[in-house]
Design a protein around this motif. Structure first.
Motif, mmCIF file in Angstrom:
data_model
loop_
_atom_site.group_PDB
_atom_site.id
_atom_site.type_symbol
_atom_site.label_atom_id
_atom_site.label_comp_id
_atom_site.label_asym_id
_atom_site.label_seq_id
_atom_site.Cartn_x
_atom_site.Cartn_y
_atom_site.Cartn_z
ATOM 1 N N GLN A 162 59.927 62.160 48.146
ATOM 2 C CA GLN A 162 60.888 62.639 47.149
ATOM 3 C C GLN A 162 61.398 61.480 46.297
ATOM 4 N N GLN A 163 60.441 60.711 45.754
ATOM 5 C CA GLN A 163 60.780 59.540 44.957
ATOM 6 C C GLN A 163 59.713 59.320 43.892
ATOM 7 N N PRO A 164 60.044 58.603 42.819
ATOM 8 C CA PRO A 164 59.032 58.281 41.810
ATOM 9 C C PRO A 164 57.957 57.363 42.388
ATOM 10 N N VAL A 165 56.722 57.566 41.972
ATOM 11 C CA VAL A 165 55.608 56.719 42.381
ATOM 12 C C VAL A 165 54.767 56.411 41.151
ATOM 13 N N LEU A 166 54.467 55.144 40.973
ATOM 14 C CA LEU A 166 53.660 54.699 39.836
ATOM 15 C C LEU A 166 52.220 54.502 40.285
ATOM 16 N N LEU A 167 51.302 55.257 39.684
ATOM 17 C CA LEU A 167 49.876 55.088 39.932
ATOM 18 C C LEU A 167 49.293 54.171 38.868
ATOM 19 N N VAL A 168 48.589 53.130 39.284
ATOM 20 C CA VAL A 168 47.912 52.217 38.365
ATOM 21 C C VAL A 168 46.446 52.142 38.777
ATOM 22 N N ALA A 169 45.565 52.637 37.921
ATOM 23 C CA ALA A 169 44.123 52.579 38.164
ATOM 24 C C ALA A 169 43.507 51.663 37.115
ATOM 25 N N SER A 170 42.769 50.647 37.552
ATOM 26 C CA SER A 170 42.214 49.690 36.595
ATOM 27 C C SER A 170 40.909 49.108 37.111
ATOM 28 N N ASP A 171 40.059 48.716 36.176
ATOM 29 C CA ASP A 171 38.781 48.069 36.488
ATOM 30 C C ASP A 171 38.434 47.100 35.379
ATOM 31 N N VAL A 172 37.758 46.021 35.745
ATOM 32 C CA VAL A 172 37.268 45.050 34.765
ATOM 33 C C VAL A 172 35.825 44.702 35.114
ATOM 34 N N PRO A 173 35.020 44.312 34.125
ATOM 35 C CA PRO A 173 33.615 43.990 34.408
ATOM 36 C C PRO A 173 33.477 42.751 35.272
ATOM 37 N N TYR A 174 32.375 42.678 35.983
ATOM 38 C CA TYR A 174 32.026 41.490 36.757
ATOM 39 C C TYR A 174 31.312 40.478 35.862
ATOM 40 N N PRO A 175 31.347 39.211 36.206
ATOM 41 C CA PRO A 175 30.470 38.239 35.541
ATOM 42 C C PRO A 175 29.060 38.372 36.118
ATOM 43 N N GLN A 176 28.092 37.809 35.418
ATOM 44 C CA GLN A 176 26.732 37.780 35.956
ATOM 45 C C GLN A 176 26.650 36.783 37.107
ATOM 46 N N PRO A 177 25.823 37.024 38.107
ATOM 47 C CA PRO A 177 24.829 38.104 38.211
ATOM 48 C C PRO A 177 25.364 39.392 38.831
ATOM 49 N N LEU A 178 26.652 39.435 39.221
ATOM 50 C CA LEU A 178 27.212 40.641 39.823
ATOM 51 C C LEU A 178 27.181 41.816 38.843
ATOM 52 N N GLN A 179 27.401 41.536 37.565
ATOM 53 C CA GLN A 179 27.435 42.591 36.556
ATOM 54 C C GLN A 179 26.099 43.330 36.480
ATOM 55 N N ALA A 180 24.996 42.635 36.722
ATOM 56 C CA ALA A 180 23.685 43.281 36.671
ATOM 57 C C ALA A 180 23.527 44.286 37.814
ATOM 58 N N THR A 181 24.182 44.019 38.935
ATOM 59 C CA THR A 181 24.098 44.907 40.092
ATOM 60 C C THR A 181 25.103 46.046 40.005
ATOM 61 N N ARG A 182 26.280 45.763 39.474
ATOM 62 C CA ARG A 182 27.338 46.763 39.348
ATOM 63 C C ARG A 182 27.872 46.721 37.917
ATOM 64 N N PRO A 183 27.109 47.249 36.935
ATOM 65 C CA PRO A 183 27.510 47.118 35.535
ATOM 66 C C PRO A 183 28.704 48.007 35.166
ATOM 67 N N LEU A 184 29.683 47.413 34.508
ATOM 68 C CA LEU A 184 30.816 48.140 33.946
ATOM 69 C C LEU A 184 30.897 47.824 32.459
ATOM 70 N N LEU A 185 31.176 48.831 31.655
ATOM 71 C CA LEU A 185 31.134 48.666 30.202
ATOM 72 C C LEU A 185 32.201 47.712 29.690
ATOM 73 N N ASP A 186 33.417 47.814 30.216
ATOM 74 C CA ASP A 186 34.534 47.030 29.684
ATOM 75 C C ASP A 186 35.717 47.191 30.631
ATOM 76 N N ALA A 187 36.824 46.534 30.290
ATOM 77 C CA ALA A 187 38.051 46.676 31.076
ATOM 78 C C ALA A 187 38.785 47.949 30.671
ATOM 79 N N MET A 188 39.430 48.575 31.657
ATOM 80 C CA MET A 188 40.215 49.778 31.356
ATOM 81 C C MET A 188 41.290 49.966 32.408
ATOM 82 N N GLY A 189 42.439 50.479 31.976
ATOM 83 C CA GLY A 189 43.528 50.775 32.894
ATOM 84 C C GLY A 189 44.241 52.054 32.508
ATOM 85 N N VAL A 190 44.705 52.789 33.507
ATOM 86 C CA VAL A 190 45.464 54.023 33.315
ATOM 87 C C VAL A 190 46.632 54.003 34.291
ATOM 88 N N ALA A 191 47.814 54.345 33.826
ATOM 89 C CA ALA A 191 48.990 54.425 34.691
ATOM 90 C C ALA A 191 49.687 55.763 34.487
#
Length: 267
Positions: A162-191
């Motif tokens: 019974q209290q306010p809760v802040l949800l923060v969902a965010s992701d940012v791309p990996y540098p190479q060579p990790l990006q080649a294995t788990r590619p992400l288009l760009d950074a994004m966040g939603v709250a």
């Protein structure tokens, strides 16, 4: 909460992503996607952090603070009093890459700062330190379904406590060579700042139910590519419903074979 249904108010929204600088402008673009133009995400410097911490903070921290600030400001709530749920599929990929490089050297001497930023709850730690908050905080990861899992966790905590809760969902791309294995288009966040009461200027209400239907897309080729290309962007179909004020169920993925049916109820 009754019969497996969660009902909560959205009092604040934060948004940052390709061609989406904040919720005020993003709401108009998501309501009319033909006006949206993809552009690299511009992540603002986290003014809440002192200069030293600002330099050490990774991209995932900066994105999270940016959208969290937006949501709290819109809700008119003091961040010190708000519990948080931080959800991300990536964590700080650049820091992970730097640690792997260091461990591949003969010395293998990992700096304390690198180690501190390697944990998955680093964004939550930076936020709670910056806001001097002692409110409860949860950090989680559910791969591509991290937004849906975070929404379920935040809504459950909001109603149980019974209290306010802040949800923060965010992701940012990996540098190479990790990006080649788990590619992400760009950074994004939603709250989303959830509460059991509407507040002085309510945005809308969410009705969250379990489901088994397939997650839905955005109905726009560019936004759909974004939804598929960044885990945090799985929130886009829900944000489109919110932007248009449509009282229709929106299906979000949680885990394989499981989904959430989220209905937007305009205030």
């Amino acid at each position: 909460m009754s019969g497996g249904v969660l009902n909560c108010w959205v009092r604040g929204v934060g948004l940052l992503g390709p061609g989406l600088s904040d919720w005020a402008t993003g709401r108009e673009l998501l309501a009319e996607p033909s006006r949206w133009v993809s552009a690299p995400t511009v992540v603002p410097a986290p003014s809440r952090l002192p200069p030293a911490e600002r330099r050490r903070a990774g991209g995932i921290v900066k994105v999270g603070i940016a959208v969290a600030d937006q949501a709290c400001a819109q809700a008119g709530l003091d961040p010190r009093d708000v519990a948080t749920v931080f959800s991300a599929s990536t964590g700080d990929g650049a820091n992970c890459h730097a640690l792997c490089e260091t461990l591949a050297t003969p010395q293998r001497a990992v700096s304390p700062t690198r180690f501190t930023n390697s944990v998955h709850n680093a964004p939550a730690g930076y936020w709670h330190i910056a806001t001097a908050s002692r409110a409860p905080s949860t950090s989680l990861c559910a791969h591509d379904a991290s937004f849906g899992a975070g929404l379920l966790e935040a809504a459950s905590q909001c109603l149980c406590g019974q209290q306010p809760v802040l949800l923060v969902a965010s992701d940012v791309p990996y540098p190479q060579p990790l990006q080649a294995t788990r590619p992400l288009l760009d950074a994004m966040g939603v709250a989303l700042l959830l509460d059991t009461v509407p507040g002085d200027a309510p945005l809308l209400r969410l009705r969250i139910e379990p489901g088994d239907a397939a997650p839905e897309g955005c109905g726009h080729a560019g936004l759909e590519a974004l939804r598929r290309g960044i885990p945090a962007a799985r929130a886009l179909p829900l944000l489109q419903r919110m932007a248009r004020g449509l009282a229709q169920p929106c299906v979000l993925e949680v885990l394989d074979g499981l989904s959430l049916a989220v209905t937007v109820e305009p205030a």
